[in-house]
Design a protein around this motif. Structure first.
Motif, PDB file in Angstrom:
ATOM      1  N   ALA A  25      55.662  68.864  67.793  1.00 50.60           N
ATOM      2  CA  ALA A  25      54.913  69.858  67.013  1.00 50.60           C
ATOM      3  C   ALA A  25      55.035  69.566  65.518  1.00 50.60           C
ATOM      4  O   ALA A  25      54.037  69.605  64.783  1.00 50.60           O
ATOM      5  CB  ALA A  25      55.408  71.262  67.329  1.00 50.60           C
ATOM      6  N   GLU A  26      56.240  69.261  65.070  1.00 50.06           N
ATOM      7  CA  GLU A  26      56.454  68.917  63.650  1.00 50.06           C
ATOM      8  C   GLU A  26      55.639  67.692  63.247  1.00 50.06           C
ATOM      9  O   GLU A  26      55.047  67.652  62.168  1.00 50.06           O
ATOM     10  CB  GLU A  26      57.936  68.650  63.373  1.00 50.06           C
ATOM     11  CG  GLU A  26      58.785  69.890  63.303  1.00 50.06           C
ATOM     12  CD  GLU A  26      58.709  70.628  61.972  1.00 50.06           C
ATOM     13  OE1 GLU A  26      57.960  70.220  61.064  1.00 50.06           O
ATOM     14  OE2 GLU A  26      59.405  71.645  61.860  1.00 50.06           O
ATOM     15  N   LYS A  27      55.610  66.687  64.115  1.00 53.70           N
ATOM     16  CA  LYS A  27      54.862  65.456  63.813  1.00 53.70           C
ATOM     17  C   LYS A  27      53.380  65.765  63.663  1.00 53.70           C
ATOM     18  O   LYS A  27      52.722  65.311  62.723  1.00 53.70           O
ATOM     19  CB  LYS A  27      55.108  64.415  64.910  1.00 53.70           C
ATOM     20  CG  LYS A  27      54.263  63.158  64.773  1.00 53.70           C
ATOM     21  CD  LYS A  27      54.403  62.460  63.435  1.00 53.70           C
ATOM     22  CE  LYS A  27      55.626  61.634  63.328  1.00 53.70           C
ATOM     23  NZ  LYS A  27      55.657  60.862  62.045  1.00 53.70           N
ATOM     24  N   GLU A 151      42.959  59.805  69.609  1.00 48.58           N
ATOM     25  CA  GLU A 151      43.562  58.985  68.554  1.00 48.58           C
ATOM     26  C   GLU A 151      44.745  59.708  67.899  1.00 48.58           C
ATOM     27  O   GLU A 151      45.806  59.121  67.690  1.00 48.58           O
ATOM     28  CB  GLU A 151      42.524  58.632  67.483  1.00 48.58           C
ATOM     29  CG  GLU A 151      43.101  57.823  66.343  1.00 48.58           C
ATOM     30  CD  GLU A 151      42.126  57.648  65.195  1.00 48.58           C
ATOM     31  OE1 GLU A 151      42.595  57.460  64.057  1.00 48.58           O
ATOM     32  OE2 GLU A 151      40.900  57.703  65.423  1.00 48.58           O
ATOM     33  N   LYS A 152      44.582  60.975  67.607  1.00 47.34           N
ATOM     34  CA  LYS A 152      45.640  61.748  66.959  1.00 47.34           C
ATOM     35  C   LYS A 152      46.854  61.928  67.875  1.00 47.34           C
ATOM     36  O   LYS A 152      47.991  61.814  67.444  1.00 47.34           O
ATOM     37  CB  LYS A 152      45.105  63.100  66.478  1.00 47.34           C
ATOM     38  CG  LYS A 152      44.176  62.974  65.281  1.00 47.34           C
ATOM     39  CD  LYS A 152      43.629  64.304  64.852  1.00 47.34           C
ATOM     40  CE  LYS A 152      42.724  64.164  63.647  1.00 47.34           C
ATOM     41  NZ  LYS A 152      43.434  63.762  62.428  1.00 47.34           N
ATOM     42  N   GLN A 153      46.597  62.216  69.159  1.00 50.20           N
ATOM     43  CA  GLN A 153      47.692  62.352  70.127  1.00 50.20           C
ATOM     44  C   GLN A 153      48.473  61.047  70.232  1.00 50.20           C
ATOM     45  O   GLN A 153      49.709  61.039  70.181  1.00 50.20           O
ATOM     46  CB  GLN A 153      47.135  62.723  71.509  1.00 50.20           C
ATOM     47  CG  GLN A 153      46.539  64.081  71.573  1.00 50.20           C
ATOM     48  CD  GLN A 153      45.557  64.256  72.721  1.00 50.20           C
ATOM     49  OE1 GLN A 153      45.066  65.338  72.886  1.00 50.20           O
ATOM     50  NE2 GLN A 153      45.249  63.233  73.497  1.00 50.20           N
ATOM     51  N   SER A 154      47.747  59.955  70.391  1.00 55.32           N
ATOM     52  CA  SER A 154      48.381  58.641  70.533  1.00 55.32           C
ATOM     53  C   SER A 154      49.192  58.282  69.304  1.00 55.32           C
ATOM     54  O   SER A 154      50.320  57.788  69.416  1.00 55.32           O
ATOM     55  CB  SER A 154      47.322  57.562  70.794  1.00 55.32           C
ATOM     56  OG  SER A 154      46.696  57.779  72.027  1.00 55.32           O
ATOM     57  N   LYS A 155      48.634  58.538  68.138  1.00 54.65           N
ATOM     58  CA  LYS A 155      49.332  58.206  66.889  1.00 54.65           C
ATOM     59  C   LYS A 155      50.630  59.006  66.764  1.00 54.65           C
ATOM     60  O   LYS A 155      51.667  58.450  66.399  1.00 54.65           O
ATOM     61  CB  LYS A 155      48.421  58.476  65.693  1.00 54.65           C
ATOM     62  CG  LYS A 155      49.063  58.116  64.362  1.00 54.65           C
ATOM     63  CD  LYS A 155      48.135  58.376  63.192  1.00 54.65           C
ATOM     64  CE  LYS A 155      48.851  58.003  61.912  1.00 54.65           C
ATOM     65  NZ  LYS A 155      48.130  58.401  60.728  1.00 54.65           N
ATOM     66  N   LEU A 157      52.531  60.349  69.126  1.00 54.26           N
ATOM     67  CA  LEU A 157      53.534  59.896  70.088  1.00 54.26           C
ATOM     68  C   LEU A 157      54.045  58.501  69.738  1.00 54.26           C
ATOM     69  O   LEU A 157      55.245  58.225  69.850  1.00 54.26           O
ATOM     70  CB  LEU A 157      52.970  59.935  71.502  1.00 54.26           C
ATOM     71  CG  LEU A 157      52.589  61.321  72.022  1.00 54.26           C
ATOM     72  CD1 LEU A 157      52.059  61.234  73.446  1.00 54.26           C
ATOM     73  CD2 LEU A 157      53.738  62.292  71.943  1.00 54.26           C
ATOM     74  N   GLU A 158      53.142  57.644  69.302  1.00 52.85           N
ATOM     75  CA  GLU A 158      53.532  56.291  68.909  1.00 52.85           C
ATOM     76  C   GLU A 158      54.516  56.326  67.741  1.00 52.85           C
ATOM     77  O   GLU A 158      55.537  55.639  67.752  1.00 52.85           O
ATOM     78  CB  GLU A 158      52.267  55.510  68.520  1.00 52.85           C
ATOM     79  CG  GLU A 158      52.393  54.015  68.605  1.00 52.85           C
ATOM     80  CD  GLU A 158      51.042  53.364  68.396  1.00 52.85           C
ATOM     81  OE1 GLU A 158      50.811  52.845  67.285  1.00 52.85           O
ATOM     82  OE2 GLU A 158      50.210  53.401  69.328  1.00 52.85           O
ATOM     83  N   GLU A 159      54.228  57.122  66.740  1.00 48.92           N
ATOM     84  CA  GLU A 159      55.111  57.214  65.568  1.00 48.92           C
ATOM     85  C   GLU A 159      56.471  57.800  65.929  1.00 48.92           C
ATOM     86  O   GLU A 159      57.450  57.511  65.262  1.00 48.92           O
ATOM     87  CB  GLU A 159      54.437  58.035  64.456  1.00 48.92           C
ATOM     88  CG  GLU A 159      53.312  57.282  63.782  1.00 48.92           C
ATOM     89  CD  GLU A 159      52.695  58.031  62.612  1.00 48.92           C
ATOM     90  OE1 GLU A 159      53.238  59.075  62.188  1.00 48.92           O
ATOM     91  OE2 GLU A 159      51.640  57.567  62.121  1.00 48.92           O
TER      92      GLU A 159
END
Length: 164
Positions: A25-27, A151-155, A157-159
């Motif tokens: 959530a913070e990310k 794209e936002k979800q993937s980014k 989780l990736e980060e």
């Protein structure tokens, strides 16, 4: 960021769901440049209960993986100026922005983790990221909207290093 969690199922996820939900959530809030401390309610439940809620609110008589109930009617996704115009979007005691409620089915977390060939942690975190974006006004009703959300979800989780 405050996440109030109600764990309403006997099925244990077997992960540190509170810390993971907070981290994801913070990310998402950081990525969306949320200028406020925020508050979210998270209910972890089972297929039976989420089916009842899905039937009541969406008229879909089937369990689903996640439901999102945004408190703020964003005119465009993550445009926080709408909150500046209405103090009712804030908790009077904490001054946190009240984003809304998330409901996740633990049963679906396990089923989809197996179906997609990844961990329970990854599936749970994906659902939190997905729902957080809904709380911020994103949707996936068109292919274009779906691509933005994916794209936002993937980014996010990736980060965080949460990969398949």
């Amino acid at each position: 960021m405050t996440i109030q969690i109600d764990y309403e199922t006997d099925r244990e996820l077997g992960i540190d769901y509170a810390a993971l939900a907070d981290q994801v959530a913070e990310k998402v809030l950081d990525m969306e440049a949320c200028p406020y401390d925020a508050q979210v309610n998270l209910v972890i439940t089972d297929n039976e209960e989420i089916k009842k809620v899905n039937t009541e609110f969406r008229n879909i008589q089937a369990p689903t993986d996640v439901l999102s109930f945004p408190m703020i009617p964003f005119e465009s996704p993550a445009d926080f100026t709408v909150a500046e115009e209405d103090e009712s979007y804030f908790d009077l005691d904490t001054d946190e922005l009240l984003l809304g409620d998330i409901m996740i089915s633990a049963d679906k977390v396990f089923a989809q983790a197996e179906e997609y060939g990844h961990s329970v942690t990854r599936e749970f975190c994906f659902l939190v990221a997905h729902s957080m974006l809904h709380l911020l006004g994103y949707d996936h009703m068109t292919p274009e909207e779906a691509a933005v959300m994916e794209e936002k979800q993937s980014k996010a989780l990736e980060e965080l290093g949460i990969t398949r």
